[in-house]
Design a protein around this motif. Structure first.
Motif, PDB file in Angstrom:
ATOM      1  N   VAL A  71      27.337  39.557  45.195  1.00 10.68           N
ATOM      2  CA  VAL A  71      26.446  39.556  44.041  1.00 10.68           C
ATOM      3  C   VAL A  71      26.922  40.680  43.123  1.00 10.68           C
ATOM      4  N   TYR A  72      27.200  40.362  41.871  1.00 11.17           N
ATOM      5  CA  TYR A  72      27.757  41.353  40.951  1.00 11.17           C
ATOM      6  C   TYR A  72      26.735  41.985  40.021  1.00 11.17           C
ATOM      7  N   GLN A  73      25.708  41.270  39.651  1.00  9.52           N
ATOM      8  CA  GLN A  73      24.692  41.825  38.759  1.00  9.52           C
ATOM      9  C   GLN A  73      23.335  41.686  39.426  1.00  9.52           C
ATOM     10  N   THR A  74      22.732  42.815  39.767  1.00  7.81           N
ATOM     11  CA  THR A  74      21.457  42.793  40.471  1.00  7.81           C
ATOM     12  C   THR A  74      20.737  44.113  40.259  1.00  7.81           C
ATOM     13  N   LYS A  75      19.520  44.158  40.682  1.00  4.68           N
ATOM     14  CA  LYS A  75      18.762  45.401  40.773  1.00  4.68           C
ATOM     15  C   LYS A  75      18.763  45.783  42.254  1.00  4.68           C
ATOM     16  N   TRP A  76      18.840  47.076  42.550  1.00  5.89           N
ATOM     17  CA  TRP A  76      18.852  47.512  43.944  1.00  5.89           C
ATOM     18  C   TRP A  76      18.095  48.820  44.085  1.00  5.89           C
ATOM     19  N   THR A  77      17.786  49.160  45.325  1.00  5.33           N
ATOM     20  CA  THR A  77      17.111  50.419  45.620  1.00  5.33           C
ATOM     21  C   THR A  77      17.517  50.898  47.006  1.00  5.33           C
ATOM     22  N   VAL A  78      17.417  52.195  47.207  1.00  4.30           N
ATOM     23  CA  VAL A  78      17.609  52.803  48.526  1.00  4.30           C
ATOM     24  C   VAL A  78      16.348  53.604  48.807  1.00  4.30           C
ATOM     25  N   GLN A  79      15.772  53.375  49.988  1.00  3.22           N
ATOM     26  CA  GLN A  79      14.520  54.045  50.359  1.00  3.22           C
ATOM     27  C   GLN A  79      14.624  54.554  51.786  1.00  3.22           C
ATOM     28  N   PRO A  80      13.921  55.653  52.091  1.00  2.00           N
ATOM     29  CA  PRO A  80      13.884  56.097  53.489  1.00  2.00           C
ATOM     30  C   PRO A  80      13.096  55.092  54.337  1.00  2.00           C
ATOM     31  N   GLU A  81      13.462  54.997  55.603  1.00  2.54           N
ATOM     32  CA  GLU A  81      12.777  54.088  56.531  1.00  2.54           C
ATOM     33  C   GLU A  81      12.247  54.938  57.681  1.00  2.54           C
ATOM     34  N   ALA A  82      10.933  55.071  57.784  1.00  2.00           N
ATOM     35  CA  ALA A  82      10.295  56.021  58.700  1.00  2.00           C
ATOM     36  C   ALA A  82      10.499  55.681  60.170  1.00  2.00           C
ATOM     37  N   LEU A  83      10.453  54.423  60.539  1.00  2.39           N
ATOM     38  CA  LEU A  83      10.510  54.048  61.958  1.00  2.39           C
ATOM     39  C   LEU A  83      11.806  54.504  62.617  1.00  2.39           C
ATOM     40  N   THR A  84      12.937  54.305  61.935  1.00  3.54           N
ATOM     41  CA  THR A  84      14.238  54.666  62.513  1.00  3.54           C
ATOM     42  C   THR A  84      14.799  55.956  61.926  1.00  3.54           C
ATOM     43  N   GLU A  85      14.130  56.488  60.906  1.00  2.00           N
ATOM     44  CA  GLU A  85      14.627  57.622  60.143  1.00  2.00           C
ATOM     45  C   GLU A  85      15.952  57.282  59.470  1.00  2.00           C
ATOM     46  N   GLY A  86      16.138  56.006  59.189  1.00  2.00           N
ATOM     47  CA  GLY A  86      17.324  55.536  58.494  1.00  2.00           C
ATOM     48  C   GLY A  86      17.026  55.319  57.027  1.00  2.00           C
ATOM     49  N   SER A  87      17.789  54.421  56.416  1.00  2.00           N
ATOM     50  CA  SER A  87      17.632  54.109  55.002  1.00  2.00           C
ATOM     51  C   SER A  87      17.605  52.598  54.818  1.00  2.00           C
ATOM     52  N   ILE A  88      16.714  52.147  53.950  1.00  2.00           N
ATOM     53  CA  ILE A  88      16.665  50.737  53.568  1.00  2.00           C
ATOM     54  C   ILE A  88      17.495  50.576  52.305  1.00  2.00           C
ATOM     55  N   ILE A  89      18.401  49.625  52.328  1.00  2.00           N
ATOM     56  CA  ILE A  89      19.125  49.233  51.126  1.00  2.00           C
ATOM     57  C   ILE A  89      18.651  47.822  50.804  1.00  2.00           C
ATOM     58  N   ALA A  90      18.029  47.664  49.635  1.00  2.00           N
ATOM     59  CA  ALA A  90      17.476  46.376  49.237  1.00  2.00           C
ATOM     60  C   ALA A  90      17.982  46.008  47.853  1.00  2.00           C
ATOM     61  N   PHE A  91      18.081  44.706  47.610  1.00  2.00           N
ATOM     62  CA  PHE A  91      18.526  44.243  46.295  1.00  2.00           C
ATOM     63  C   PHE A  91      17.976  42.853  46.021  1.00  2.00           C
ATOM     64  N   GLN A  92      18.006  42.482  44.740  1.00  2.00           N
ATOM     65  CA  GLN A  92      17.585  41.151  44.316  1.00  2.00           C
ATOM     66  C   GLN A  92      18.778  40.208  44.438  1.00  2.00           C
ATOM     67  N   HIS A  93      18.697  39.271  45.372  1.00  2.00           N
ATOM     68  CA  HIS A  93      19.754  38.285  45.539  1.00  2.00           C
ATOM     69  C   HIS A  93      19.382  37.050  44.725  1.00  2.00           C
ATOM     70  N   PRO A  94      20.286  36.531  43.886  1.00  2.00           N
ATOM     71  CA  PRO A  94      19.918  35.409  43.033  1.00  2.00           C
ATOM     72  C   PRO A  94      19.524  34.147  43.811  1.00  2.00           C
ATOM     73  N   ALA A  95      20.057  33.965  45.005  1.00  2.37           N
ATOM     74  CA  ALA A  95      19.735  32.780  45.786  1.00  2.37           C
ATOM     75  C   ALA A  95      18.554  32.987  46.726  1.00  2.37           C
ATOM     76  N   PHE A  96      18.325  34.195  47.190  1.00  6.42           N
ATOM     77  CA  PHE A  96      17.335  34.425  48.235  1.00  6.42           C
ATOM     78  C   PHE A  96      16.177  35.319  47.827  1.00  6.42           C
ATOM     79  N   GLY A  97      16.225  35.902  46.643  1.00 10.62           N
ATOM     80  CA  GLY A  97      15.171  36.829  46.230  1.00 10.62           C
ATOM     81  C   GLY A  97      15.446  38.204  46.795  1.00 10.62           C
ATOM     82  N   PRO A  98      14.395  39.032  46.921  1.00  9.42           N
ATOM     83  CA  PRO A  98      14.618  40.391  47.424  1.00  9.42           C
ATOM     84  C   PRO A  98      15.005  40.375  48.911  1.00  9.42           C
ATOM     85  N   VAL A  99      16.113  41.017  49.229  1.00 14.69           N
ATOM     86  CA  VAL A  99      16.565  41.142  50.619  1.00 14.69           C
ATOM     87  C   VAL A  99      16.991  42.580  50.860  1.00 14.69           C
TER      88      VAL A  99
END
Length: 133
Positions: A71-99
């Motif tokens: 996917v070349y043109q999208t909106k995305w975000t990075v957020q902390p994830e409390a359960l694993t103390e990791g990071s969520i990387i999420a983006f708007q996929h044109p075919a699937f919506g937010p993933v």
């Protein structure tokens, strides 16, 4: 393995307001199912849940050699994830919506190193013109 005949046709209306699923004779059924954008999104989500359930007890396959469409043109975000103390990387996929997916702490440093290395390969940047003047 021989190719199976198509069992369904999918068409988007000229005004892009409706997608119609048409069952073909090879399906053994008849009919059309018109879907709005929201209904199509719900169907994609339900089918994704069904696929996940079918894969539930299988190991996650490696990405090396896997085919995918970037996917070349999208909106995305990075957020902390409390359960694993990791990071969520999420983006708007044109075919699937937010993933998104969760990077565990052990993988975050690997991603930072890879992105830093990729930045070193970039031939142009937003700060300088891409062509000499």
């Amino acid at each position: 393995m021989s190719a199976r005949p198509a069992r369904m046709q999918v068409a988007v209306s000229d005004d892009r307001q409706v997608t119609t699923l048409t069952l073909l004779p090879e399906s053994g059924l008849e009919g059309e199912v018109p879907l709005t954008l929201d209904q199509l999104g719900q169907l994609i989500a339900i089918l994704g849940q069904a696929r996940a359930a079918m894969l539930d007890k299988r190991a996650v396959p490696p990405m090396e050699g896997a085919a995918f469409t970037p996917v070349y043109q999208t909106k995305w975000t990075v957020q902390p994830e409390a359960l694993t103390e990791g990071s969520i990387i999420a983006f708007q996929h044109p075919a699937f919506g937010p993933v998104g997916f969760v990077l565990p702490p052990s993988d975050i440093e690997k991603v930072v190193r890879a992105l830093t290395a990729h930045m070193g390969m970039v031939h142009s940047s937003e700060q300088r013109p891409s062509k000499p003047s």
